[in-house]
Design a protein around this motif. Sequence first.
Motif, short mmCIF file in Angstrom:
data_model
loop_
_atom_site.label_atom_id
_atom_site.label_comp_id
_atom_site.label_asym_id
_atom_site.label_seq_id
_atom_site.Cartn_x
_atom_site.Cartn_y
_atom_site.Cartn_z
N THR A 86 -1.90 -45.62 -37.20
CA THR A 86 -1.32 -45.44 -35.73
C THR A 86 -1.22 -44.04 -35.04
OG1 THR A 86 0.86 -44.88 -37.15
CG2 THR A 86 0.61 -47.57 -36.56
N GLY A 87 -1.99 -43.37 -35.52
CA GLY A 87 -2.35 -41.76 -34.69
C GLY A 87 -1.29 -41.34 -35.18
N ARG A 88 -0.29 -41.01 -36.02
CA ARG A 88 0.23 -39.86 -36.36
C ARG A 88 0.17 -39.09 -37.05
NH1 ARG A 88 3.08 -44.76 -34.79
NH2 ARG A 88 5.06 -44.90 -33.65
N ALA A 89 -0.99 -39.09 -38.21
CA ALA A 89 -0.95 -38.47 -39.28
C ALA A 89 -2.61 -38.05 -39.99
CB ALA A 89 -0.36 -38.46 -41.13
N ASP A 90 -3.23 -36.85 -39.83
CA ASP A 90 -5.02 -36.77 -40.47
C ASP A 90 -4.87 -37.33 -41.93
OD1 ASP A 90 -4.98 -35.56 -37.79
OD2 ASP A 90 -4.14 -34.10 -39.05
N LEU A 91 -5.52 -37.92 -42.18
CA LEU A 91 -5.98 -38.33 -43.48
C LEU A 91 -7.74 -37.52 -43.79
CD1 LEU A 91 -5.83 -42.07 -44.48
CD2 LEU A 91 -3.96 -39.85 -45.23
N PRO A 92 -7.88 -36.54 -45.20
CA PRO A 92 -8.77 -36.23 -45.28
C PRO A 92 -10.33 -37.16 -45.05
CG PRO A 92 -6.87 -35.46 -47.28
CD PRO A 92 -6.15 -37.37 -45.74
N GLY A 93 -10.95 -36.89 -44.50
CA GLY A 93 -12.36 -37.13 -44.47
C GLY A 93 -12.31 -38.18 -43.00
N ARG A 94 -11.34 -38.86 -42.55
CA ARG A 94 -10.84 -39.34 -41.46
C ARG A 94 -10.88 -39.12 -40.00
NH1 ARG A 94 -8.24 -44.71 -43.99
NH2 ARG A 94 -8.48 -44.90 -46.31
N ALA A 95 -11.10 -39.85 -38.91
CA ALA A 95 -11.16 -38.64 -37.95
C ALA A 95 -9.37 -39.43 -37.37
CB ALA A 95 -11.19 -38.91 -36.94
N ARG A 96 -8.44 -38.51 -36.67
CA ARG A 96 -7.46 -38.67 -36.06
C ARG A 96 -7.84 -39.69 -35.07
NH1 ARG A 96 -2.71 -35.63 -36.18
NH2 ARG A 96 -1.10 -37.18 -35.63
N LEU A 97 -6.89 -41.30 -35.64
CA LEU A 97 -6.79 -41.75 -34.26
C LEU A 97 -6.14 -41.59 -33.03
CD1 LEU A 97 -6.67 -45.38 -36.76
CD2 LEU A 97 -8.67 -44.03 -35.34
N THR A 98 -7.03 -41.90 -31.80
CA THR A 98 -5.59 -42.15 -30.69
C THR A 98 -5.38 -42.81 -29.89
OG1 THR A 98 -7.83 -41.70 -29.17
CG2 THR A 98 -6.95 -39.68 -29.80
N GLU A 99 -6.32 -44.40 -30.56
CA GLU A 99 -5.81 -45.40 -30.59
C GLU A 99 -6.02 -46.71 -31.32
OE1 GLU A 99 -8.94 -47.21 -27.67
OE2 GLU A 99 -8.32 -45.31 -25.66
N TRP A 100 -5.24 -47.26 -31.33
CA TRP A 100 -5.08 -48.34 -32.65
C TRP A 100 -3.81 -49.56 -32.24
CZ3 TRP A 100 -0.12 -49.94 -33.92
CH2 TRP A 100 0.94 -49.38 -33.28
N HIS A 101 -4.58 -50.40 -33.24
CA HIS A 101 -3.50 -51.81 -32.64
C HIS A 101 -3.04 -52.57 -34.25
CE1 HIS A 101 -7.46 -54.31 -33.86
NE2 HIS A 101 -8.17 -53.57 -32.33
N TRP A 102 -2.90 -53.69 -34.05
CA TRP A 102 -2.33 -53.95 -35.22
C TRP A 102 -3.21 -56.20 -35.29
CZ3 TRP A 102 3.23 -53.55 -34.87
CH2 TRP A 102 3.71 -54.15 -33.76
N THR A 103 -3.74 -56.42 -36.04
CA THR A 103 -4.58 -58.10 -36.65
C THR A 103 -3.79 -58.93 -36.75
OG1 THR A 103 -6.72 -56.19 -36.31
CG2 THR A 103 -6.08 -58.75 -36.71
N ASN A 104 -3.61 -60.03 -36.70
CA ASN A 104 -2.73 -61.18 -37.54
C ASN A 104 -3.64 -61.96 -37.64
OD1 ASN A 104 0.38 -61.39 -36.86
ND2 ASN A 104 0.25 -60.41 -35.40
N ASN A 105 -3.73 -62.82 -38.71
CA ASN A 105 -4.60 -63.66 -38.80
C ASN A 105 -5.10 -64.46 -37.79
OD1 ASN A 105 -2.14 -64.86 -39.69
ND2 ASN A 105 -3.22 -66.25 -40.96
N LEU A 106 -5.90 -65.00 -38.28
CA LEU A 106 -7.10 -65.84 -37.26
C LEU A 106 -6.49 -67.53 -37.61
CD1 LEU A 106 -8.11 -66.54 -34.24
CD2 LEU A 106 -10.20 -66.14 -35.68
N VAL A 107 -6.18 -68.23 -36.94
CA VAL A 107 -6.29 -69.88 -37.07
C VAL A 107 -6.39 -70.78 -35.84
CG1 VAL A 107 -4.99 -71.95 -37.15
CG2 VAL A 107 -3.91 -69.84 -38.61
N LEU A 108 -8.32 -71.54 -36.46
CA LEU A 108 -8.98 -72.51 -35.94
C LEU A 108 -8.61 -73.52 -36.23
CD1 LEU A 108 -12.26 -70.62 -36.50
CD2 LEU A 108 -11.11 -69.86 -34.74
N ASP A 109 -7.97 -74.49 -35.26
CA ASP A 109 -7.92 -76.01 -35.37
C ASP A 109 -9.06 -77.03 -35.28
OD1 ASP A 109 -4.91 -75.49 -35.72
OD2 ASP A 109 -3.97 -74.89 -33.48
#
Length: 367
Positions: free
Chosen positions: A182-205
Amino acid sequence: MLNTGGNEVDEAVASMVALLRPAVNRDWAGVAAGPLDWDCRQTAEHVASDLVAYAGQLAGREQSRYVPFDITIDGREGGLDPADNEGILDVITTTGALLTAAVRTAPRDVRAFHPYPFRSANREGFAAMGIAEVLLHAHDMAEGLGLLPYEPPAHLAEFVLTRIFPSVRPGPDHWQTLLWATGRADLPGRARLTEWHWTNNLVLDTERLRLEGVTPAAAADLSAGGTGGFDWIEGGPFEGTRDAAGMVTKAYQAGVHRPEFGLYVLVRREDDRAVGGMGFHGAPDEDGKAEVGYDLAEPARGNGYATEALRTLAGWALARDDVRSLFATVEPHNIPSQAVITRVGFTPVSEEGEVDEDGLRAYELRG
């Protein structure tokens, strides 16, 4: 048993309240909430508003938009004095309890509107979104008020990550991974995020079925011998569905999972019973080709479920810009499965009777 999130919402709210209660005598309106444009009071009010909004969406089962209501915390409309910080914590506790009740009482198949990314979420999705709002904004307020380090229970962050951040590679520390996602912290080996979103599961009817996208949490449960949170008919889930769930788990752990190209469980709309699994072996390759597979529990076979589901899934996939063809392999002696893909429009890739090195016959469907 796979948790639906009610207890976790309670625990997240209690964690936030315990963090902030020692600071109730501070001026929250005069302190910025970490990296946000809001002050700490506005942030706390936002958390309460989101909790009651999610509870309202889920309880009311609104399908097309946010229910147009809001809450007033300061008491001015009732002629009362503005709520103090202790009062705001009471409101957060109360609205959290409303979301918990909505999650616990919602039937498994209930979905309600949420705009991103597929315009709906189930009870686990709303629980995960509520927990995320509570934990992350508690962190923001803790930063502004000088209450860091804030370390909520790790399993709460894991609950959020495995429900609504399916494309984020898990790390050894779930809380730090959620902060990074969510762009609030650094993790070793990963670039800092400036944009993010969550993803709910897809349902097809389809006419008789729902194809419900399987989250990393459900996939891990299925591959370990559980139900994945679904109510299966006798004989299910079949072996192929558990194998596919294992593929989802491996892709998630490697950080290459694309949820819309994962596993779907086929659920009968009439009784909410799961009858089989269908999905992709991974995202489309550079040529736009994706491989599909499916199976049904034995009592569900012979009803046209696989044909109905595959026709819908294939139509959805081939309508995308990144998919140009679908590929499937079938055992030569599996005549019912060959009939399914033929009815959907797949054609043999090779000469009649020819099989690949695994003894399977290949079929293709082009957009």
